[in-house]
Scaffold this motif. Structure first.
Motif, PDB file in Angstrom:
ATOM      1  N   SER A 140       0.834  -1.208   0.000  1.00 34.69           N
ATOM      2  CA  SER A 140       0.000   0.000   0.000  1.00 34.69           C
ATOM      3  C   SER A 140       0.860   1.246   0.000  1.00 34.69           C
ATOM      4  O   SER A 140       0.623   2.190  -0.740  1.00 34.69           O
ATOM      5  CB  SER A 140      -0.924  -0.018   1.219  1.00 34.69           C
ATOM      6  OG  SER A 140      -1.615   1.194   1.349  1.00 34.69           O
ATOM      7  N   ASN A 197       1.445   4.760  -3.179  1.00 33.98           N
ATOM      8  CA  ASN A 197       0.867   6.060  -2.864  1.00 33.98           C
ATOM      9  C   ASN A 197       1.966   7.108  -2.839  1.00 33.98           C
ATOM     10  O   ASN A 197       2.124   7.844  -1.870  1.00 33.98           O
ATOM     11  CB  ASN A 197       0.134   6.008  -1.524  1.00 33.98           C
ATOM     12  CG  ASN A 197      -1.171   5.255  -1.609  1.00 33.98           C
ATOM     13  OD1 ASN A 197      -2.172   5.799  -2.080  1.00 33.98           O
ATOM     14  ND2 ASN A 197      -1.170   4.000  -1.192  1.00 33.98           N
ATOM     15  N   ILE A 235      -0.467  10.412   1.372  1.00 34.32           N
ATOM     16  CA  ILE A 235       0.268  10.317   0.116  1.00 34.32           C
ATOM     17  C   ILE A 235       1.654  10.926   0.294  1.00 34.32           C
ATOM     18  O   ILE A 235       1.791  12.066   0.748  1.00 34.32           O
ATOM     19  CB  ILE A 235      -0.476  11.041  -1.031  1.00 34.32           C
ATOM     20  CG1 ILE A 235      -1.839  10.387  -1.264  1.00 34.32           C
ATOM     21  CG2 ILE A 235       0.355  11.040  -2.307  1.00 34.32           C
ATOM     22  CD1 ILE A 235      -2.749  11.174  -2.186  1.00 34.32           C
ATOM     23  N   LYS A 267      -5.797  11.713  -4.505  1.00 40.32           N
ATOM     24  CA  LYS A 267      -6.198  10.476  -3.827  1.00 40.32           C
ATOM     25  C   LYS A 267      -7.161   9.670  -4.700  1.00 40.32           C
ATOM     26  O   LYS A 267      -7.016   8.452  -4.862  1.00 40.32           O
ATOM     27  CB  LYS A 267      -6.842  10.816  -2.485  1.00 40.32           C
ATOM     28  CG  LYS A 267      -7.221   9.599  -1.649  1.00 40.32           C
ATOM     29  CD  LYS A 267      -7.769  10.037  -0.299  1.00 40.32           C
ATOM     30  CE  LYS A 267      -8.151   8.838   0.560  1.00 40.32           C
ATOM     31  NZ  LYS A 267      -8.673   9.258   1.892  1.00 40.32           N
ATOM     32  N   LEU A 301      -5.287   8.092  -7.633  1.00 41.61           N
ATOM     33  CA  LEU A 301      -4.499   6.934  -7.223  1.00 41.61           C
ATOM     34  C   LEU A 301      -5.394   5.710  -7.014  1.00 41.61           C
ATOM     35  O   LEU A 301      -5.049   4.601  -7.418  1.00 41.61           O
ATOM     36  CB  LEU A 301      -3.724   7.240  -5.944  1.00 41.61           C
ATOM     37  CG  LEU A 301      -2.512   8.164  -6.098  1.00 41.61           C
ATOM     38  CD1 LEU A 301      -1.986   8.570  -4.725  1.00 41.61           C
ATOM     39  CD2 LEU A 301      -1.412   7.506  -6.912  1.00 41.61           C
TER      40      LEU A 301
END
Length: 358
Positions: free
Chosen positions: A7, A11, A46, A345, A348
């Motif tokens: 994860s 990001n 991020i 966000k 992404l």
């Protein structure tokens, strides 16, 4: 790789701006002019990395960009004689290999150039606008248009900071002589033969491919409204009393005309709600349809610059689009960094979902 590591690795975005070797060596989020954008991105989880671009370090920049998930670009079309020609090629190459780019050079060529004024002239923000695709067409068609419709504003297709934007008006007592005023700060009116002015503009076709010509707006002294957008939503406004294309004070001792400060407002500012409704509900969707741009390709930050047009029959303001900035939109309202972070966000998330489905 465990879930947490995966994860985190997906990001990461780069914030790309122009600079030199010294700037590359000391660049950090904290000393960047985009520090508030870095902070807003961090607040939504991020990681953002500063990347400084120059043509001399293009290979190193490419490697940096290929290591992230997305790239936010703040680079002017023209800076100290350098254009974006090489950078745009690099960005296309990076985008083809995975990371998403905002704004992608192909999107800029659709909406962030003066040609957009011609292609969207049928929208509610349009005015009397013409395009010249060659120097021959400009030489043939512009003189009669100037005679027929009064003062015009001539614009090179790609530029910034007023470069290549001219007010042109005929002098009634001098056959073939025009008065021109460049939009760059500190410019003074010049009287010259129209043929000489046309020749001065011919190099614009080499870089931009066309010249755009709009009717001069008489309410220019009332100022310019900059409508800041993040994707398809308004992120704020800026109002400024500008001096570009307004003759400076006369006399050898007169001070150079200076623009007023740009007063920033949030997206909910009451004075600009009619413009907000038009931008979000009508003009931006119709622009996307006209230009073939989907919402996910709109820049994470861009702005549309409006002048006041003639008041309508009820005395309400109308607005005339004079430029869209999609290459390097800065400074921005206080509310804009958070809007940028939310848009990034969402981009992404969409990218991750697309990658997972392939």
């Amino acid at each position: 790789m465990d879930t947490e590591q995966h994860s985190s690795s997906r990001n990461i975005v780069a914030i790309l701006s122009r600079g030199d070797a010294d700037a590359r060596g000391v660049a950090t989020p904290q000393n960047s002019r985009f520090v508030r954008v870095f902070e807003a991105l961090a607040a939504v989880g991020i990681e953002a990395r500063p990347v400084i671009y120059d043509e001399s370090v293009a290979d190193a920049v490419r490697d940096q960009l290929l290591s992230v998930d997305g790239v936010l670009v703040w680079v002017d079309p023209i800076h100290q004689g350098k254009t974006r020609a090489e950078l745009d090629g690099l960005l296309r190459d990076v985008a083809a290999q995975g990371p998403w780019i905002s704004a992608h050079p192909d999107v800029i060529l659709k909406m962030g150039v003066k040609e957009v004024l011609y292609r969207t002239r049928h929208l509610g923000w349009g005015t009397d606008t013409h395009r010249y695709d060659s120097a021959a067409a400009f030489r043939s068609e512009f003189p009669s248009r100037l005679v027929a419709s009064g003062p015009r504003v001539v614009k090179q297709n790609r530029g910034n900071g007023g470069q290549g934007i001219w007010k042109v008006e005929r002098l009634s007592d001098a056959d073939g002589i025009v008065r021109v005023l460049h939009a760059q700060r500190g410019s003074l009116p010049e009287d010259m033969p129209l043929d000489a002015f046309i020749a001065r503009c011919e190099p614009y076709f080499n870089w931009g491919g066309c010249i755009i010509d709009q009717a001069y707006q008489a309410r220019l002294p009332d100022g310019m409204i900059r409508c800041y957008m993040s994707g398809a939503k308004v992120a704020g406004f800026g109002h400024q009393l500008i001096k570009a294309l307004i003759p400076p004070p006369k006399g050898p001792e007169a001070p150079e005309a200076q623009p007023g400060p740009r007063i920033m407002h949030g997206p909910d500012a009451p004075a600009f709600q009619p413009l907000r409704r038009s931008m979000e509900n009508e003009w931006t969707p119709r622009m996307m349809e006209t230009l073939g741009i989907d919402e996910g390709s709109l820049p994470v930050i861009w702005d549309a610059d409006f002048l006041y047009g003639p008041r309508d029959a009820a005395g309400r303001d109308t607005y005339v689009l004079c430029e869209i900035n999609a290459s390097s939109c800065f400074a921005i309202p206080d509310e804009a960094p958070a809007a940028i972070a939310q848009t990034v966000k969402h981009r992404l998330i969409r990218t991750h979902r697309s990658s997972a489905s392939t």
